[in-house]
Design a protein around this motif. Structure first.
Motif, mmCIF file in Angstrom:
data_model
loop_
_atom_site.group_PDB
_atom_site.id
_atom_site.type_symbol
_atom_site.label_atom_id
_atom_site.label_comp_id
_atom_site.label_asym_id
_atom_site.label_seq_id
_atom_site.Cartn_x
_atom_site.Cartn_y
_atom_site.Cartn_z
ATOM 1 N N PHE A 1 44.422 34.273 45.051
ATOM 2 C CA PHE A 1 43.174 34.377 44.297
ATOM 3 C C PHE A 1 42.858 35.816 43.897
ATOM 4 O O PHE A 1 42.330 36.058 42.812
ATOM 5 N N VAL A 2 43.166 36.752 44.784
ATOM 6 C CA VAL A 2 42.916 38.146 44.415
ATOM 7 C C VAL A 2 43.876 38.550 43.301
ATOM 8 O O VAL A 2 43.501 39.195 42.331
ATOM 9 N N ILE B 1 44.464 34.021 49.877
ATOM 10 C CA ILE B 1 43.865 35.337 49.637
ATOM 11 C C ILE B 1 44.700 36.094 48.618
ATOM 12 O O ILE B 1 44.193 36.605 47.616
ATOM 13 N N LYS C 1 45.280 36.541 41.173
ATOM 14 C CA LYS C 1 44.939 35.800 39.951
ATOM 15 C C LYS C 1 43.894 36.563 39.130
ATOM 16 O O LYS C 1 43.990 36.634 37.899
ATOM 17 N N GLU C 2 42.928 37.144 39.822
ATOM 18 C CA GLU C 2 41.892 37.894 39.102
ATOM 19 C C GLU C 2 42.451 39.209 38.555
ATOM 20 O O GLU C 2 41.970 39.731 37.557
ATOM 21 N N PHE D 1 40.283 44.375 41.502
ATOM 22 C CA PHE D 1 41.062 43.367 42.222
ATOM 23 C C PHE D 1 42.484 43.867 42.485
ATOM 24 O O PHE D 1 43.073 43.567 43.530
#
Lengths: 426, 314
Positions: B51-52, B48, B54-55, B284
């Motif tokens: 990926f959050v 979590i 990364k954006e 994000f």
């Protein structure tokens, strides 16, 4: 002598007045000293069998003045014919043995100038019963009652308004609560028709997310309870479970966008939304599985190991069968949670509206794994905030169906647990 | 081998030996699976964050973080100059959460005390079930109740221009976080050994004195954890606050002002942004901020709870 039968006997004094004195309001005693001297003659017959009485001596400014006697006595004394001793002090804990001694003491004190009464004040002499509570005790039981009632109000004040609100929702929804509402598609820009498509979408979302979350969650629970040792790594896992449960649902949604929609290239689809919901509800299943397994007594496992069974055999034949119902409770809770969530699916799979024909073969297969879909929770959100001109009954009807769905599923879990507890063998 | 050893008489319905043999053979595979699943929770929490993050990452280059946190100008779609200051959103989240806790903490703890100490077993059982069902009501339904039931009441009774504001959101959030406060708080009170109560009662303490002078001090860390978990839930709540707080990005001056919270911002705006744009990435980044806040709150709650467990073991 009707006043004898009332609980308290009132006599009056009025310092400095003159004339005949009988203790009544019209003819008060002229001083405390006189009152204490004359009162015992009047009251001596009360010594026996008249417990529980209060004798009050009210001070008034002048004879015949009808003032309301004060509620609180300035001085309080006690007489107890059963428990009082010769060395009584007139207090609650050491009462006088009879009225005569009591008043003698009082007169002594008055003559020494230690007892004084101004107009508007009063002295009370209570004839204590054997088991009456002392003032201290009644004060405390009063406080206890206040505490009980106020805490009770706090608890019930949560429950009552909720039932009122739910009742109101059902009342407003009543015109559309029928089977047709459930089984027809939304029509005319969602201002008519029913809620079949969102309902179907929610069912599919729940089923697929369950299919993903249940195996992982149950196995993780088995690991945490049966395999994991008591070390830092297990603590980290437990912490991760707690935090996974605490991550805001919208952040789960962002994760779903980043991981499933974009990274795994699932696109905005039912599958991506189901995966997101599965991750989100995983802690529910893990925690309840762990608890269900922990409830199986250690002796069961030890007995099995002693017969030469391996860990897996023990889990399979002893631990799981004895805890399956508890595990299912968690699974059911996951279903309820998955059905109601909106934020995680907003950007991972749910869509505003999908055109589905009224043909039943279409209606049953409206959404594929890679299609975006409609869900009941999002449907309610859109109806409430975006769509204009929705009839109240449809709006409230959607809310009521969603609540009912979640509550019914949850009640099943509760009933399940109660049933389990009633037939627990160990 | 497959017979349950705890059962004295063999059960005729027991499985035939073939399947158990296969299941036994599968032991290495199953154990690996169990281990992997057990570790999955860590994996997911890391994923979590990853990926959050990364954006959100690319935006860190051209965003002034100081301005991001302190500016109250949230104009993500402005034609003139896009501005991303989340101060007003933070203030929105904090004000709604604070009001919710102001309502929920006394009520929740009071209800926990009542359920745990005063209620008769029957009342206790039914209250617990009702409160559990309360916890199950979806947040979108709470939001709907805020919009459709509470807002008109606030508007007509208090004469505010709009019924959806901090007060509305606070009440709804309070109702949502009370169940968790009650159930964790009740657990904390139940964890106090009965001998404490008995000793206090033997000394002549009334029930209220037992609660105030014995149970509260003994269970204070558990009760604190209950409050923290309630805070965590209130901060992370999305749909209810989106629908009930009015959703306007301004720093609130009174509880009758509409506000916009961090969570609601993401929910309302992510659907309308260009994927990969600054606005998209900032949303994000807000997600990361939320993740960190709730992580800290939950971690603190966990440490506090572990604290009591350690103590009772002594």
């Amino acid at each position: 002598m009707s006043e004898i039968h009332s609980d308290s006997l009132e006599y009056y004094i009025s310092p400095g007045c003159s004339g005949s004195s009988s203790g009544s309001a019209d003819q008060p005693y002229t001083s405390l000293s006189e009152a204490f001297e004359k009162l015992p003659e009047k009251l001596v017959e009360l010594n026996d069998g008249n417990t529980g009485r209060k004798i009050e001596l009210v001070c008034i400014a002048s004879p015949g003045v009808q003032t309301k006697p004060p509620k609180k006595a300035k001085h309080r004394f006690y007489v107890d014919t059963k428990a009082g001793g010769v060395d009584g002090q007139g207090t609650e804990l050491a009462p006088w043995a009879d009225l005569v001694t009591g008043f003698k003491h009082l007169k002594d004190q008055t003559d020494q100038g230690r007892l004084d009464l101004k107009p508007g004040q009063k002295i009370r002499v209570t004839m204590r019963e054997v088991f009456t509570s002392t003032d201290q005790e009644s004060l405390r039981s009063g406080r206890e009652l206040i505490a009980r009632v106020s805490f009770g109000i706090m608890a019930w004040s949560l429950v009552v308004p909720i039932f009122a609100i739910l009742g109101y929702l059902v009342y407003k929804a009543a015109p559309s609560l029928n089977l047709d509402f459930l089984l027809t598609n939304p029509k005319d820009g969602m201002t008519a028709g029913g809620i079949w498509t969102p309902l179907l979408g929610t069912f599919m979302l729940v089923l697929i997310s369950l299919a993903i979350a249940a195996p992982i969650g149950i196995l993780a629970g088995v690991y945490l309870n049966e395999y994991a040792g008591d070390n830092w790594f297990t603590r980290v896992i437990n912490l991760a479970v707690i935090n996974l449960a605490g991550v805001p649902s919208i952040v789960h949604g962002l994760f779903g966008v980043g991981a499933f929609v974009l990274f795994m290239k699932m696109g905005v689809s039912l599958l991506a939304a189901s995966c997101t919901i599965a991750v989100m509800t995983l802690p529910v299943i893990i925690t309840s599985t762990k608890e269900a397994l922990a409830a199986v007594p250690m002796a069961f496992r030890e007995a099995c190991w002693n017969l030469g069974a391996t860990r897996w055999q023990t889990i399979r034949t002893i631990v799981l069968p004895n805890s399956i119902a508890g595990i299912l409770t968690g699974v059911i809770l996951q279903v309820a949670r998955a059905a109601g969530e909106t934020a995680p699916i907003l950007f991972t799979g749910v869509t505003y509206y999908v055109i589905v024909s009224d043909d039943w073969s279409d209606k049953l297969t409206a959404f594929g794994l890679n299609d975006s879909f409609m869900a009941l929770s999002n449907h309610l959100f859109k109806l409430a905030s975006n769509v204009k001109g929705v009839p109240d009954s449809i709006l409230y009807g959607t809310a009521v169906v969603l609540i009912a769905l979640v509550l019914v599923v949850n009640s099943i879990s509760v009933l399940f647990r109660l049933y389990l507890r009633s037939r627990k063998k160990w | 081998m497959s017979q349950a050893p705890t059962q004295p008489a063999p059960d005729p319905r027991r499985r035939k030996p073939v399947v158990p043999m296969l299941l036994d053979k599968s032991e290495p595979f199953v154990q690996t699976m169990i281990r992997l699943c057990g570790w999955s929770a860590i994996l997911f929490v890391l994923a979590i964050f990853f990926f959050v993050f990364k954006e959100a990452l690319p935006v860190l280059n051209d965003l002034d973080l100081g301005e991001f946190f302190t500016s109250d100008q949230w104009r993500p779609t402005s034609e003139v100059k896009e501005q991303f200051g989340i101060f007003a959103l933070l203030a929105g989240t904090l004000s709604v959460t604070a009001l919710a806790m102001l309502i929920a903490v006394p009520l929740g703890l009071g209800a926990a005390v009542y359920v745990s100490e005063f209620a008769s077993p029957k009342v206790k059982e039914s209250l617990k079930i009702i409160i559990e069902l309360l916890a199950a009501i979806p947040s979108v339904v709470w939001g709907f109740i805020g919009m459709a039931v509470l807002a008109p009441i606030i508007k007509t009774q208090l004469g505010t221009s709009d019924g959806v504001n901090i007060l509305n959101g606070g009440i709804i959030l309070a109702l949502m976080s009370i169940p968790i406060i009650v159930s964790v708080g009740e657990d904390a009170l139940r964890a106090v050994p009965d001998s404490y109560r008995e000793a206090a009662i033997a000394l002549g303490a009334s029930r209220w004195e037992v609660v105030a002078k014995v149970l509260f001090p003994a269970a204070k860390s558990g009760l604190l954890a209950a409050v923290l978990l309630g805070v965590g839930r209130a901060i992370g709540e999305t749909m209810a606050v989106l629908m009930a707080t009015g959703h306007k990005p301004m720093t609130p001056g009174s509880i009758f002002d509409p506000v916009q919270t961090l969570t609601a911002t993401i929910a309302a705006e992510l659907g309308e942004v260009f994927q990969g744009g600054t606005h998209y990435r900032v949303l994000f980044l807000i997600g990361i901020v939320l993740f960190v806040i709730t992580f800290i709150v939950n971690l603190t709650a966990d440490i506090v709870v572990k604290g009591i467990k350690g103590k009772t073991n002594e």
